[in-house]
Design an enzyme around this catalytic site. Sequence first.
Site, PDB file in Angstrom:
ATOM      1  N   HIS A  48     -11.782 -13.322   5.539  1.00 30.79           N
ATOM      2  CA  HIS A  48     -13.123 -12.959   6.022  1.00 30.79           C
ATOM      3  C   HIS A  48     -13.790 -14.163   6.686  1.00 30.79           C
ATOM      4  O   HIS A  48     -14.448 -14.029   7.726  1.00 30.79           O
ATOM      5  CB  HIS A  48     -14.009 -12.520   4.858  1.00 30.79           C
ATOM      6  CG  HIS A  48     -13.530 -11.304   4.125  1.00 30.79           C
ATOM      7  ND1 HIS A  48     -13.053 -11.345   2.850  1.00 30.79           N
ATOM      8  CD2 HIS A  48     -13.465 -10.000   4.503  1.00 30.79           C
ATOM      9  CE1 HIS A  48     -12.730 -10.123   2.442  1.00 30.79           C
ATOM     10  NE2 HIS A  48     -12.961  -9.285   3.429  1.00 30.79           N
ATOM     11  N   ASP A 108      -5.496  -5.562   9.072  1.00 33.48           N
ATOM     12  CA  ASP A 108      -5.668  -4.113   9.082  1.00 33.48           C
ATOM     13  C   ASP A 108      -5.423  -3.624  10.513  1.00 33.48           C
ATOM     14  O   ASP A 108      -6.360  -3.291  11.241  1.00 33.48           O
ATOM     15  CB  ASP A 108      -7.075  -3.757   8.594  1.00 33.48           C
ATOM     16  CG  ASP A 108      -7.307  -4.244   7.180  1.00 33.48           C
ATOM     17  OD1 ASP A 108      -6.886  -3.561   6.245  1.00 33.48           O
ATOM     18  OD2 ASP A 108      -7.879  -5.342   7.010  1.00 33.48           O
TER      19      ASP A 108
HETATM   20  P1  AMP Z   1     -12.449  -5.774   4.199  1.00 34.34           P
HETATM   21  O1  AMP Z   1     -13.544  -6.473   3.450  1.00 34.34           O
HETATM   22  O2  AMP Z   1     -11.163  -5.710   3.457  1.00 34.34           O
HETATM   23  O3  AMP Z   1     -12.882  -4.471   4.805  1.00 34.34           O
HETATM   24  O4  AMP Z   1     -12.148  -6.705   5.450  1.00 34.34           O
HETATM   25  C1  AMP Z   1     -13.159  -7.029   6.365  1.00 34.34           C
HETATM   26  C2  AMP Z   1     -12.536  -7.601   7.593  1.00 34.34           C
HETATM   27  O5  AMP Z   1     -11.765  -8.762   7.242  1.00 34.34           O
HETATM   28  C3  AMP Z   1     -11.565  -6.628   8.274  1.00 34.34           C
HETATM   29  O6  AMP Z   1     -11.716  -6.743   9.674  1.00 34.34           O
HETATM   30  C4  AMP Z   1     -10.234  -7.127   7.811  1.00 34.34           C
HETATM   31  O7  AMP Z   1      -9.180  -6.833   8.718  1.00 34.34           O
HETATM   32  C5  AMP Z   1     -10.465  -8.625   7.755  1.00 34.34           C
HETATM   33  N1  AMP Z   1      -9.490  -9.270   6.871  1.00 34.34           N
HETATM   34  C6  AMP Z   1      -9.182  -8.926   5.598  1.00 34.34           C
HETATM   35  N2  AMP Z   1      -8.199  -9.695   5.121  1.00 34.34           N
HETATM   36  C7  AMP Z   1      -7.854 -10.544   6.126  1.00 34.34           C
HETATM   37  C8  AMP Z   1      -6.890 -11.589   6.268  1.00 34.34           C
HETATM   38  N3  AMP Z   1      -6.064 -11.927   5.283  1.00 34.34           N
HETATM   39  N4  AMP Z   1      -6.826 -12.245   7.449  1.00 34.34           N
HETATM   40  C9  AMP Z   1      -7.646 -11.907   8.477  1.00 34.34           C
HETATM   41  N5  AMP Z   1      -8.591 -10.943   8.401  1.00 34.34           N
HETATM   42  C10 AMP Z   1      -8.682 -10.265   7.254  1.00 34.34           C
END
Ligand code: AMP
Length: 279
Positions: free
Chosen positions: A34, A147
């Site tokens: 994030h 994702d």
């Molecule tokens: P989430 O809180 O899981 O919905 O993720 C929020 C954003 O962070 C989304 O755009 C995810 O694709 C991105 N994200 C989550 N994990 C990672 C990671 N390991 N590397 C890069 N971006 C990430």
Amino acid sequence: MRIAATVAEMRAVRRDMTGDVGFVPTLGALHEGHLSLVRAAREQNQHTVASIFVNPTQFGDPDDFASYPRDPERDLALLRDEGVDIVFLPESAEIYPADASTFVEVEHITDTLEGEHRPGHFRGVATVVTKLFQIVRPQRAYFGRKDAQQLAVIRRLVRDLHFDIEIVAVPTVREPDGLAMSSRNALLSVSDRQAALVLSRALRRAEELFAAGERDGETLRSAMRGIIAAEPQAQVDYVSVADTETLRELARVEHAALASLAVRIGGVRLIDNVELKSE
Ligand code: AMP
């Protein structure tokens, strides 16, 4: 750093902003993945807005929603340290009025992979992202390649509904041993954490085979399945080598493919992917 808890508050602070706004939507329980989105947003915009909202409509399983990790105090401290200007942290009722009856559906590219295995998931994602875009009105929005299908769905949503927003894709951030960072990793036991390495190991195997000239989709998928089958704590949801645009399975890879997988480890569902691309 300002914290906006309501749509009205978020709109009020947004009205006073001049210059470009970069937006990072999240479900919270923040990690370095994030934060890399936040850093990209900070570099490219005058202002950075992050949102923390565990969106109920994208969870099919109520237990999954209930057990999703939440730590808003820690999240706010991390975002403050990164220089975020505003955090939008709404309650569910603020985003979904009791009689809410409008939802956003992105067709076709949601038929496979995550969309197939989590019915309704992308309807929830597309709906909440549409709402957040309307409320925050950013010039740019940042999404992780972790994702990959979500990124494709958001790009399609922005194109089809004519949002004047640039979607910026950020590379997947991994732990030193290869595990893709995820809020769900916090739910893994010590032995499950070790078993979870099968995801990145399987993808690395696909990369190696592809680099050595393998172009048969089923051979690549079966090599990944073999690696996961060797880990007794792992249970495959899907293993895929798909077209990067349509996300449909490929019999043969021409120039590029998305290799992706979803695996359950001790009740925690993890996803990961890499792009296979010839030089
Ligand atoms: P989430 O809180 O899981 O919905 O993720 C929020 C954003 O962070 C989304 O755009 C995810 O694709 C991105 N994200 C989550 N994990 C990672 C990671 N390991 N590397 C890069 N971006 C990430």
